[in-house]
Scaffold this motif. Structure first.
Motif: not given
Ligand code: FAD
Lengths: 823, 112
Positions: A38-49
């Motif tokens: 489950f992800g609150a953000e409407p997108r795939v996994n990305y590099n936050r830094i």
């Protein structure tokens, strides 16, 4: 055929830790679990830094995606994006999401990261207040930057500075507000923080430290930020980057143990055996982390425990880098120092480099690097391995290539010896090894001699070690390391004269700038160099100098004399030693009102009120000010008193108006800061009742004019004055006095009285400058009078008006079982 | 609020490289120091030598130099540095959410 029922793993949080955990599990056993994320953000996994480079325009979102949709599909992972989990039912082992979806689990992994912390000042919820955590935030900032205007970033830590940098590159006017006195104070010491601030300011950002936000102002959108001191800074957007809070709400509501974060054991398991947690939301062994490196290690331990067998996470040592292009900065470990710690500092002003490595029991415990971070990882490695570095101690600051160069190179002298003759030693003055060695062979046997003859290490001083190495190699046993003129203190190899000359040449205007440019070997100096530098700066730049109260001795900071019981004595000025009933009454009233222990007539013809508490000083001064009296500077390295005899007005021997001249001298020279205390006296005849011949500047009146005497003092080493010259008019006496004071102010070392100074430079030199060179004399006098326009402000009146009030007040008071805090 | 820690006010009231005092009714006055990099320390406001008010000294690195006779005292341990021998009690402090907290028990030690 019955399909084997797999265990179901549900992950809350499609961020850096959640997805990394899944990757680690798949790498160990791809068949083990059915996985739902489950992800609150409407997108795939990305590099936050990498959001910072996206904001700055160096990267696009596509370039920072870690796992694209294909990855989820290929690995049979179901991604529920744009839908946040709102409740965990531990008994039923089931989750509920915002959209109403329920999902059961066998194992649950919480990886909800952190939420940005928002200071709850008025206006914090206005449109235009933006945090910096996810792509939506970046998009909001980019949209604002399109329109241009002004951005205020609250928070001068890593995140805030990266946001400021990005917005600045996008064309906004940027102001960073930071509560603490130095930027990134958790990662940087004062010296590095100063360099960083200077660099950002040079680029065009405005950085306000010690800035405490009171309010965000605006009607329907932010318009400005208001500080507690009343300053208002216009703003089209406000970026809040003051810190993060682990996102623990779900865990808390589900009844899991939560401290600062969700409490986990070494296998990343919460108190519920089927629930795990990783990333910024957890607390492990009492620590929470805000960087990515720890979560890589956490995810490994988690995956081991969930597949092949537990290995255990033991906590992380972290390091920080700032991702602002063109600024290299690295910090790791603890550099708060301490007596069992040893600092190794290297500064290279020409290249804007500051390096500090902190050693404790032969091991590196911390490092701060600015300007050259090439060796950051090497130091960090040595630190994590707790390696004994005593063998490379001498060379460690020069970095890995140098220190681990093997046998010979680990000895810095051997390293210098190995250099070729035409190798450049002093970059500032372009001096080669060959020319230094030949200077030494020609008889320059000390550092000062080499500096004098070749200029090597005479500018920024960063090659002092190398020059001393060459002296050692060339002279062997004959080199004792002696200096002709002693350095200012243990913090520097420069003498007082060098420091003063370089302050002017390099136009250095603040203490941290001097320490950086002149390669101080300590982070913030010591109690002997700081007051000296403060004086040299105020003398060099009278118009611009900003006082540094923390570099003043207590008496000058509190404008009174500390006594052995911690109380203070107060001496009001009495011009020329003359007083009147109004002043005497005010003094008598103060003595009674504040219960002063004693009043004493001083040797300088003043009244000294003893036993005043620091809290009462402003009130005492207010009373004395009201009777027309100002500070007598009896506490300062400053003009103390002008002592007079009664002179021709009353005395039958008097030849001139000594009191009148004394008052004029005092009116001209009061308030002036000097290298040491400075006393003047005017005697009306050669009987010398005012003892003018043991003063720094004395005048003995004679029938035909005024004999000007200099360089006397009482004290341990009694010294009578030397005759400087004789002049005919009061005007000349005043001019010569002003010129003499200025020469002393500009050329004596801090804490030199005039007597030792004159003995060192010679009376002839002083005569040449003051008596023979009329043009020079009047220039000196002009500089003195110019400086006086800034210095002749009664410090007492300023304090009475509220300046530096904190110096006179307790921070708070403790009464047993109740604390009364300030504010 | 945690009963073991006393909130004594906002940390920005303590200038960098400066100090403030904290009298304790019936006990020993405490000096709070702040170093260049923002760390906060608390010691009894009394030099072990001649009881000079350490809060009025010059702070450099993690040391304060006593204003009376230039003894250098470690802010970390309260020990006199260099040749001098002596020690002044330290009191645990922490900074949380921009406020200074001091350990109640140690701060009140000796207070009636
Ligand atoms: C701009 C920026 C720059 C940074 N730079 C650096 C750096 O240079 N070096 C460094 O080491 N670290 C840096 N960091 C910190 C680093 O990004 C974090 O430490 C890391 O992202 C933490 O990973 P996490 O998985 O714990 O949290 P996150 O990456 O934040 O992932 C948590 C995810 O969970 C989601 N979520 C939360 N609650 C729910 C819910 N109830 N249901 C569903 N989903 C939920 C969130 O939306 C989020 O996507 C930076 C951070 C930022 C914001």
């Amino acid at each position: 055929m019955v399909k084997e029922q797999k265990e179901k793993l549900v992950v809350i949080g499609n961020g850096m830790a959640g997805c990394r955990a899944v990757e680690e599990i798949l790498a160990r056993d791809p068949e083990r679990y059915d996985i739902v994320i489950f992800g609150a953000e409407p997108r795939v996994n990305y590099n936050r830094i990498m959001l910072s480079p996206v904001l700055a325009g160096d990267k696009t979102f596509d370039e920072i995606v870690i796992n694209d949709e294909a990855w989820y599909a290929d690995n049979g992972i179901e991604l529920v994006s744009g839908d946040s989990v709102i409740a965990i039912d531990r008994e039923g082992k089931e989750l509920r999401s915002r959209s109403g979806r329920t999902e059961s689990y066998d194992r649950l992994l919480i990886a909800t990261g952190s939420d940005p912390f928002i200071i709850p000042v008025p206006g914090h919820d206005l449109p235009g207040v933006i945090t910096f955590r996810d792509l939506d935030d970046v998009e909001k900032m980019l949209a604002a930057a399109e329109r241009g205007g002004e951005a205020v970033v609250i928070g001068g830590g890593l995140l805030g500075l990266e946001a400021a940098h990005g917005l600045f590159l996008r064309g906004m006017e940027v102001t960073v507000l930071h509560l603490m006195p130095t930027l990134m104070e958790r990662q940087l010491d004062e010296a590095a923080g100063f360099l960083l601030k200077t660099e950002l300011e040079n680029r065009g950002q405005t950085i306000l430290t010690g800035a405490d936000t009171a309010e965000i102002v605006g009607e329907s959108h932010v318009e400005a930020v208001k500080l507690k001191d009343g300053t208002e800074i216009p703003a089209d957007i406000v970026v809040m980057a003051v810190g993060i809070r682990p996102n623990v709400r779900l865990a808390l509501e589900a009844g899991l143990e939560v401290g600062r974060g969700i409490v986990v054991d070494d296998d990343m398991r919460t108190r519920d055996p089927s629930i795990f947690a990783v990333g910024e939301c957890v607390e492990h062994r009492g620590l929470v982390y805000g960087l990515v490196a720890p979560l890589w290690e956490m995810c490994k331990a988690l995956a081991d425990g969930c597949t092949t067998g537990a290995t255990g996470y033991r906590g992380s040592v972290t390091s920080t880098k700032l991702k602002v292009s063109g600024i290299d900065l690295f910090s790791a470990g603890d550099f708060s120092g301490g007596e069992d710690c040893e600092d190794v500092v290297m500064r290279d002003a020409a290249r804007g480099i500051y390096k500090r490595v902190v050693l404790k029991q032969d091991r590196i415990v911390g490092a701060v690097l600015y300007g050259d971070t090439a060796d950051g990882n090497w130091y960090f490695d040595l630190m994590r391995q707790e390696e004994d570095v005593s063998d490379i101690r001498e060379a460690i600051i020069f970095g890995q290539a140098f220190a681990s160069g093997g046998g010979a190179l680990a000895d810095p002298n051997a390293a210098v010896a190995a250099l070729s003759d035409d190798a450049e030693i002093c970059g500032c003055n372009g001096v080669s090894k060959g020319s230094i060695v030949s200077a030494i062979l020609d008889g320059s046997g000390t550092l000062d001699a080499v500096r004098g003859c070749t200029k090597a290490s005479a500018s920024c001083g960063s090659c002092t070690n190398l020059v001393e190495g060459l002296l050692t190699i060339t002279l062997g046993e004959d080199y004792s390391g002696e200096r002709e003129v002693k350095p200012m203190c243990g913090c520097t190899s420069f003498t007082h004269e060098d420091a003063r000359r370089l302050i002017l040449e390099k136009e250095l205007k603040e203490i941290p700038a001097v320490m950086q440019e002149l390669h101080w070997t300590t982070p913030d100096g010591c109690s002997s160099c700081r007051p000296a530098l403060n004086y040299y700066l105020l003398c060099a730049w009278p118009d611009e100098h900003k006082e540094d109260p923390q570099s003043r001795f207590v008496n000058e900071r509190l404008h009174a004399n500390i006594q052995k019981d911690g109380s203070y004595s107060v001496v009001p000025r009495m011009w020329g030693g003359i007083t009147n009933p109004r002043e005497l009454r005010a003094i008598a009233d103060v003595v009674e009102k504040y219960d002063a222990g004693m009043v004493k007539v001083t040797g300088g013809q003043r009244l000294d009120i003893f036993g005043i508490q620091k809290e009462d000083l402003p009130a005492v001064w207010a009373d004395l000010n009201a009777a027309g009296m100002v500070s007598g500077h009896a506490y300062g390295k400053a003009l103390r008193t002008v002592k007079t005899c009664v002179g021709s007005d009353w005395c039958r021997f008097g030849t001139q108006d000594s009191t009148g001249l004394g008052i004029k001298m005092e009116r001209m020279s009061w308030g002036s800061w000097m290298p040491h205390k400075f006393k003047i006296a005017v005697s009306g005849c050669p009987r010398n009742c005012a003892e003018a011949t043991i003063k720094d500047f004395g005048i003995v009146c004679v029938d035909s004019g005024y004999e000007l005497m200099v360089g006397g003092n009482g004290g341990i080493h009694l010294r009578g004055t030397d005759l400087l010259c004789k002049v005919e008019t009061e005007g000349e006496a005043l001019e010569f006095c002003a010129a003499f004071i200025q020469l002393y102010r500009e050329e004596a070392r801090y804490l030199d009285r005039t007597a030792p100074w004159i003995e060192r430079v010679g009376l002839d030199y002083v005569k040449q400058r003051i008596v023979e060179d009329a043009e020079g004399r009047s220039a000196l006098r002009d500089r003195f009078l110019h400086a006086q326009t800034f210095l002749q402000k009664d410090p007492w009146a300023e304090r009475v008006a509220g300046a530096e009030a904190h110096l006179h007040q307790h921070l708070a008071e403790i009464r047993p079982f109740a604390a009364v805090g300030a504010e | 609020m945690d009963a073991n820690w006393l909130d004594i006010g906002p940390v920005d009231q303590l200038p960098a490289l400066g100090a403030r005092t904290l009298p304790v009714q019936g006990g020993q006055e405490i000096a709070l120091f702040r170093t260049a990099n923002g760390k906060v320390f608390a010691l009894h406001n009394k030099c072990p030598h001649k009881q000079g008010p350490l809060s009025q000294g010059i702070v450099h690195d993690t040391t304060v130099t006593c204003p009376l006779h230039n003894w250098r005292i470690s802010l970390l341990t309260g020990e006199a540095q260099g040749e001098d021998k002596g020690c002044v009690p330290t009191i645990p402090v922490k900074v949380d959410g921009g406020r200074i907290f001091i350990a109640r028990a140690e701060a009140l030690a000796g207070a009636r």
